[in-house]
Scaffold this motif. Structure first.
Motif, PDB file in Angstrom:
ATOM      1  N   ASN A 149      19.490   4.908   6.399  1.00 43.87           N
ATOM      2  CA  ASN A 149      18.913   6.208   6.740  1.00 43.87           C
ATOM      3  C   ASN A 149      17.494   5.996   7.225  1.00 43.87           C
ATOM      4  N   GLU A 150      16.952   6.995   7.917  1.00 45.15           N
ATOM      5  CA  GLU A 150      15.682   6.822   8.611  1.00 45.15           C
ATOM      6  C   GLU A 150      14.509   6.666   7.652  1.00 45.15           C
ATOM      7  N   VAL A 151      14.533   7.373   6.520  1.00 40.14           N
ATOM      8  CA  VAL A 151      13.431   7.269   5.565  1.00 40.14           C
ATOM      9  C   VAL A 151      13.331   5.848   5.031  1.00 40.14           C
ATOM     10  N   ALA A 152      14.460   5.284   4.598  1.00 37.01           N
ATOM     11  CA  ALA A 152      14.458   3.913   4.084  1.00 37.01           C
ATOM     12  C   ALA A 152      14.094   2.922   5.178  1.00 37.01           C
ATOM     13  N   ARG A 153      14.562   3.177   6.385  1.00 35.28           N
ATOM     14  CA  ARG A 153      14.297   2.261   7.498  1.00 35.28           C
ATOM     15  C   ARG A 153      12.796   2.205   7.813  1.00 35.28           C
ATOM     16  N   VAL A 154      12.157   3.357   7.867  1.00 37.45           N
ATOM     17  CA  VAL A 154      10.721   3.405   8.161  1.00 37.45           C
ATOM     18  C   VAL A 154       9.927   2.787   7.011  1.00 37.45           C
ATOM     19  N   ALA A 155      10.279   3.145   5.781  1.00 36.83           N
ATOM     20  CA  ALA A 155       9.546   2.626   4.624  1.00 36.83           C
ATOM     21  C   ALA A 155       9.643   1.107   4.547  1.00 36.83           C
ATOM     22  N   CYS A 156      10.828   0.563   4.753  1.00 32.57           N
ATOM     23  CA  CYS A 156      10.999  -0.894   4.653  1.00 32.57           C
ATOM     24  C   CYS A 156      10.287  -1.616   5.786  1.00 32.57           C
ATOM     25  N   THR A 157      10.219  -1.000   6.935  1.00 32.04           N
ATOM     26  CA  THR A 157       9.460  -1.613   8.038  1.00 32.04           C
ATOM     27  C   THR A 157       7.988  -1.744   7.672  1.00 32.04           C
ATOM     28  N   HIS A 158       7.425  -0.719   7.048  1.00 33.70           N
ATOM     29  CA  HIS A 158       6.023  -0.781   6.611  1.00 33.70           C
ATOM     30  C   HIS A 158       5.852  -1.794   5.483  1.00 33.70           C
ATOM     31  N   ILE A 159       6.794  -1.838   4.558  1.00 32.12           N
ATOM     32  CA  ILE A 159       6.711  -2.810   3.466  1.00 32.12           C
ATOM     33  C   ILE A 159       6.727  -4.230   4.020  1.00 32.12           C
ATOM     34  N   LYS A 160       7.566  -4.473   4.986  1.00 32.00           N
ATOM     35  CA  LYS A 160       7.623  -5.791   5.618  1.00 32.00           C
ATOM     36  C   LYS A 160       6.275  -6.162   6.227  1.00 32.00           C
ATOM     37  N   GLN A 161       5.664  -5.234   6.954  1.00 30.40           N
ATOM     38  CA  GLN A 161       4.388  -5.515   7.606  1.00 30.40           C
ATOM     39  C   GLN A 161       3.286  -5.783   6.584  1.00 30.40           C
ATOM     40  N   GLN A 162       3.280  -5.028   5.503  1.00 29.79           N
ATOM     41  CA  GLN A 162       2.204  -5.178   4.524  1.00 29.79           C
ATOM     42  C   GLN A 162       2.371  -6.450   3.698  1.00 29.79           C
ATOM     43  N   LEU A 163       3.589  -6.783   3.317  1.00 27.47           N
ATOM     44  CA  LEU A 163       3.788  -8.002   2.539  1.00 27.47           C
ATOM     45  C   LEU A 163       3.521  -9.253   3.379  1.00 27.47           C
ATOM     46  N   ASN A 222       0.864  -1.188   0.000  1.00 27.50           N
ATOM     47  CA  ASN A 222       0.000   0.000   0.000  1.00 27.50           C
ATOM     48  C   ASN A 222       0.900   1.238   0.000  1.00 27.50           C
ATOM     49  N   ARG A 223       1.354   1.606  -1.185  1.00 27.86           N
ATOM     50  CA  ARG A 223       2.344   2.666  -1.304  1.00 27.86           C
ATOM     51  C   ARG A 223       1.794   4.024  -0.888  1.00 27.86           C
ATOM     52  N   GLU A 224       0.531   4.260  -1.164  1.00 26.18           N
ATOM     53  CA  GLU A 224      -0.054   5.550  -0.807  1.00 26.18           C
ATOM     54  C   GLU A 224      -0.065   5.748   0.704  1.00 26.18           C
ATOM     55  N   THR A 225      -0.392   4.698   1.436  1.00 23.68           N
ATOM     56  CA  THR A 225      -0.416   4.792   2.901  1.00 23.68           C
ATOM     57  C   THR A 225       0.982   5.036   3.456  1.00 23.68           C
ATOM     58  N   ILE A 226       1.972   4.318   2.915  1.00 17.78           N
ATOM     59  CA  ILE A 226       3.339   4.481   3.409  1.00 17.78           C
ATOM     60  C   ILE A 226       3.844   5.888   3.114  1.00 17.78           C
ATOM     61  N   LEU A 227       3.616   6.379   1.905  1.00 14.29           N
ATOM     62  CA  LEU A 227       4.077   7.719   1.560  1.00 14.29           C
ATOM     63  C   LEU A 227       3.396   8.766   2.438  1.00 14.29           C
ATOM     64  N   ASP A 228       2.112   8.601   2.700  1.00 17.84           N
ATOM     65  CA  ASP A 228       1.413   9.533   3.571  1.00 17.84           C
ATOM     66  C   ASP A 228       2.008   9.528   4.964  1.00 17.84           C
ATOM     67  N   HIS A 229       2.414   8.357   5.434  1.00 16.26           N
ATOM     68  CA  HIS A 229       3.053   8.261   6.749  1.00 16.26           C
ATOM     69  C   HIS A 229       4.411   8.964   6.736  1.00 16.26           C
ATOM     70  N   LEU A 230       5.183   8.772   5.678  1.00 19.08           N
ATOM     71  CA  LEU A 230       6.493   9.408   5.586  1.00 19.08           C
ATOM     72  C   LEU A 230       6.366  10.931   5.569  1.00 19.08           C
ATOM     73  N   LEU A 231       5.342  11.431   4.897  1.00 19.73           N
ATOM     74  CA  LEU A 231       5.164  12.870   4.768  1.00 19.73           C
ATOM     75  C   LEU A 231       4.431  13.474   5.959  1.00 19.73           C
ATOM     76  N   GLY A 232       4.056  12.639   6.917  1.00 16.18           N
ATOM     77  CA  GLY A 232       3.337  13.148   8.082  1.00 16.18           C
ATOM     78  C   GLY A 232       1.961  13.668   7.748  1.00 16.18           C
ATOM     79  N   GLY A 233       1.352  13.118   6.675  1.00 20.12           N
ATOM     80  CA  GLY A 233       0.011  13.527   6.289  1.00 20.12           C
ATOM     81  C   GLY A 233      -0.055  14.863   5.580  1.00 20.12           C
ATOM     82  N   VAL A 234       1.099  15.409   5.174  1.00 18.75           N
ATOM     83  CA  VAL A 234       1.148  16.716   4.524  1.00 18.75           C
ATOM     84  C   VAL A 234       1.585  16.541   3.070  1.00 18.75           C
TER      85      VAL A 234
END
Length: 935
Positions: free
Chosen positions: A788-802, A665-677
């Protein structure tokens, strides 16, 4: 004996009247006589009448209770036991409370205490009741409030549990006339108002005093946490309670000693400071504060945290200016700072500004208020500007000698590459058609009609210098100048397939090179090319020295060189031979590594660092709110994607790669990375190229806007992944069957019967999700990502979703440095790609030799046609075709594009409006006076 008559009570004056009459309800027959507390009253009633009433009550099966739940009563004198003789009952001296309300019957009598025994109770029942465990009512301060009245010894010190007494300010009056009455309500009979004379009262324990006694008891038993809760309740609800301050002081001192013994010096200091706040005159607080403070200062000084050490010294000095610990550490720290001040001045006078700066910074850490220190530091900063940059990815150990903006370079390499090396051409941003490139070493002219490039080098460019501590580096005395020969030989090396600098696109485009007048270079091309400058982002090794294998040398022709590296900091000093140095530029740059991004933001806010190279997108608003801080975006976004390792059997299947896209769910992850902004330049993408912010944005000249990103379809992901695994298992079984048949044929044996396809090992595992439903594990993959923190957070979400679609991911964080290809032992690589010039980057990424290796025949054909494109119309058309092929083949798994930001103090100027990389304009950096103290 004197007994006080109840107020308005309907009681006969004849104590013997109706003594033998039946008592309805048990207590009704002596309701007027039973509710008495012996308090030496003035109205006289004969003893025989009272005894008769009590005896009648006993034979009626009643139990008289005047107080219950009294802590530790001596003999429970308020309960009359059954089976006692009249003489014994007569010997009892009941207390004489006087009910305010007349006519109370037996139903109004209070329930008996746990120690009371009903008249008809059997001995077995008594034993069973005695063995019942006490009820845990919780902490005393959480119970319903009550007070305790202890009667005088004349009345056998009986204890009455009563409703909270209505005293002014909840304090027991100090002096009261013995004949005066105190109105009370028994805890077990709150509806009836009684009176008891003060002369019959030995003491009164208010509920608050009971809590204080319990707190002291717990403290003496070593139950500190429980005692603390009791003291906290009292400080909140009755802070002026007599005895509270003394008990609390005792508690704090004992706790401080205990924590100090356990080497918990911070906790001990906190307790002692609270003790000082309660009683500055406490006889032991000064000495104890000194001991605890001294221990903490020793620890901070050992860690070179002088700021914290000074804070402790100042805190103790505010209360005890002449304390021995204050004098000790003030003298020691000042002494060290004075010695450093002398060293700094000597170095400054000798022209060794770097040594003077190092000593000066130590002074500011140890004792910044030292007389003369700030003036010297200002003079040093004028001569030796130094800038501290906060980073979360350290610079690689070895300077990169290739194109630092190549796809194989990670964030740290691209950032620091501009410090180490200048390349033949450099990308400076996006123009109307493709990128804008500058040649830092001369004037370059591209002729499309003549299919040639002319380069006029600047004379006397000292092109390289030694790197301290690097192997195979040229010594300073052998430093040379850049000539056309160096350029020509590098261009030829780029056409050699055996060279690390080999570029297949350049090899197909390059015709010949010639050098005239030492500094003039002409390059002839085999065909026209829309952006040949993009192919010349390469470091020029000094071939004129005759050194073998120059690509392996640790060269430095940039503005800075690495001179010192520690665990959390790398120091770069200005290159004295740098050809493009400018007056006033920084003489030293320190990259300080922060493992905690929040601490890095705090360091920027309080002036410890001047700049952050990469602000996490969810922290942008927080950083913007800092006083004196500017936040700006980089010129071009990065493409975030997953690059599959197609050498792995499962990842080689297009069906499985599609399953991965539908399962994230790329849209959800990106929204989380951007803090909803919403963030300009950021959004989902459907392919490996950047999407412009508008239709005519030149940044998106390779992007086909008609191709929408694939949606999130978890059920489809499960189906596709299952099909891919089954196909792979069937292929393996078929291959094994064919191999067995071949062996049988060679052995002249009958072919074996058909074998069932072996199930893929990953399909055997099952796990449960949060809804306790079983999830079949379809595949297990390893996902690597940069540190880096952006990749770390994104990959954690990818792991959970897959995981929700049956694909189990193991995460692996890579070390900082260049990642040339996807590591062979991983299945997926999270990449942040600078796809800034797609006409060049498409082949670098998607060819069979690129990170997304294993291109299909359609992709290979499209890339060859792109190489032959001679104008921008053809280039755009072919790149959008490549976009569609990559979309269908899932050559990479596109996630999103993200615009990164940097933040800096406004005292640092010259950075540029929107640089491509952090140090793009480092020669123009300069610092204006900052009012904040250096740290």
């Amino acid at each position: 004996m004197h007994i006080h008559k109840p107020i308005n009570a309907d009681v006969t004056n004849d104590p013997c009247a109706d003594a033998n009459a039946p008592v309805p309800g048990g207590f009704a027959g002596f309701s007027s006589a039973a509710r008495f507390i012996d308090n030496a009253g003035v109205n006289k009633i004969s003893i025989s009448a009272l005894v008769a009433a009590l005896v009648l009550a006993m034979f009626a099966g009643s139990t008289v209770v005047l107080a219950q739940n009294v802590p530790k009563p001596a003999a429970n004198p308020t309960a009359l036991k059954p089976a006692e003789t009249p003489s014994t009952a007569q010997s009892q001296k009941p207390a004489a409370p006087v009910p305010k309300t007349p006519g109370a019957g037996p139903g109004d009598a209070p329930a008996s205490t746990p120690g009371d025994v009903p008249a008809d109770a059997t001995s077995g029942e008594e034993t069973e009741k005695a063995e019942e465990p006490p009820v845990d009512l919780g902490p005393l301060y959480e119970q319903e409030p009550y007070d305790l009245i202890t009667l005088s010894a004349t009345h056998k010190s009986k204890v009455l549990k009563v409703e909270p007494l209505d005293f002014p300010n909840r304090r027991v009056p100090e002096k009261m006339r013995p004949s005066r009455e105190l109105k009370i309500r028994l805890w077990e009979d709150p509806e009836t108002l009684y009176e008891v004379r003060w002369g019959a009262i030995a003491k009164i324990d208010l509920f608050e005093q009971l809590i204080l006694k319990k707190a002291i008891e717990l403290m003496n038993e070593g139950k500190s946490d429980e005692a603390f809760d009791y003291f906290t309740y009292l400080k909140t609800n009755d802070p002026t309670l007599p005895g509270l301050d003394a008990a609390l002081q005792d508690f704090l001192y004992k706790e401080a000693i205990k924590k100090h013994s356990n080497q918990q010096y911070r906790g001990a200091l906190a307790m002692l400071r609270e003790l000082y706040h309660l009683n500055p005159q406490h006889p032991k607080v000064a000495m104890a504060l000194g001991v605890a403070t001294n221990k903490l200062i020793e620890q901070y000084v050992a860690k070179k945290d002088y700021a914290s050490a000074r804070t402790l010294v100042d805190s103790l000095a505010r209360n005890f200016p002449e304390h021995a610990i204050v004098l000790k550490w003030t003298g020691r720290l000042k002494g060290e700072a004075e010695a450093l001040l002398k060293t700094s001045r000597e170095a400054f006078d000798a022209g060794d500004f770097r040594e003077a700066d190092r000593a000066g910074r130590k002074i500011m850490r140890i004792w910044p208020d030292l007389p003369g220190a700030k003036e010297l530091i200002a003079a040093i900063n004028n001569k030796y500007p130094r800038i501290v940059v906060g980073v979360n990815m350290p610079t690689p150990l070895d300077p990169f000698d290739g194109n630092c903006n190549a796809l194989s370079a990670d964030w740290a390499t691209r950032r620091s590459g501009r410090l180490f090396n200048r390349t033949l051409t450099e990308y400076e941003g996006t123009g109307p058609e493709g990128g804008i490139y500058a040649c830092p070493v001369g004037d370059m002219e591209v002729s499309e009609l003549e299919r040639s490039i002319t380069l006029q080098l600047k004379p006397d460019i000292r092109w390289f210098t030694a790197v301290v501590g690097a192997k195979n580096s040229f010594p300073p005395e052998r430093a040379g100048t850049l000539t056309g020969v160096d350029v020509a030989r590098r261009l030829l090396t780029m056409t050699d397939p055996g060279s690390p600098a080999y570029s297949p696109t350049w090899a197909g485009l390059f015709g010949s090179v010639s050098v005239t007048d030492v500094y003039n270079v002409r390059i002839d091309l085999t065909r026209a090319n829309v952006r040949p400058s993009a192919l010349l982002q390469t470091v020029l090794p000094p071939y004129s020295t005759g050194k073998a294998s120059p690509e392996r040398l640790n060269l430095c022709n940039g503005p800075f060189s690495l001179v010192e590296r520690q665990k959390d900091e790398a120091v770069f000093v200005a290159n004295k031979n740098y050809f493009a140095a400018e007056k006033g530029q920084p003489r030293e740059i320190a990259e300080r590594v922060f493992e905690n991004d929040r601490e890095m933001v705090r360091a920027l806010g309080d002036g410890r660092i001047k700049l952050i190279d990469r602000v996490n997108p969810w922290d942008l608003n927080k950083v913007r709110s800092l006083k004196g801080i500017e936040v700006r975006p980089y010129a071009v976004p990065l493409v975030h994607c997953l690059i599959p390792n197609v050498k792995k059997p499962l990842l080689s299947q297009r069906t499985f790669r599609r399953a991965l896209i539908y399962g994230i769910n790329r849209e959800t992850i990106l929204d989380h990375l951007l803090g909803g902004v919403k963030l300009a330049g950021s959004g989902l993408i459907s392919g490996p190229f950047l999407r412009g912010e508008s239709y005519d944005d030149p940044l998106g000249y390779a992007y086909d806007t008609t191709i929408e990103p694939r949606p999130y379809e978890p059920h489809l992901a499960i189906a596709l992944a299952g099909v891919a695994v089954d196909l792979l298992a069937a292929a393996k079984a078929q291959a094994k069957k064919a191999a067995d048949a071949e062996k049988t044929k060679k052995a002249d044996k009958k072919p074996p019967e058909d074998q069932q396809p072996q199930e893929h090992p990953d399909k055997k595992d099952t796990k449960k999700n949060t809804n306790n439903t079983e999830i079949k594990i379809i595949a297990k993959l390893v996902l690597a990502y940069p540190p880096n923190e952006v990749a770390r957070v994104a990959c954690t979400h990818i792991k959970q979703q897959l995981k929700l679609v049956g694909i189990e991911i193991t995460l692996r964080e890579l070390q900082p440095g260049c990642v040339e290809l996807v590591p062979q032992d991983v299945d997926l690589l999270y990449a942040e790609l600078p796809m800034w010039e797609p006409v060049v980057d498409a082949r670098e990424l998607l060819s069979e030799n690129g990170p997304a290796r294993g291109a299909s025949k359609y992709m290979d054909l499209a890339l060859r046609q792109l190489d032959l494109a001679t104008d921008w119309r053809q280039v755009r058309s072919k790149l959008r075709q490549i976009h569609r092929i990559a979309y269908n083949d899932v050559a990479v798994i596109p996630l999103w594009q993200l615009t990164d930001h940097f933040a800096y103090s406004r005292s640092l100027q010259g950075i540029g409006e929107r640089p491509v990389v952090l140090y793009q304009n480092v020669e123009q950096w300069h610092v204006v006076p900052d009012q904040r103290p250096a740290k």
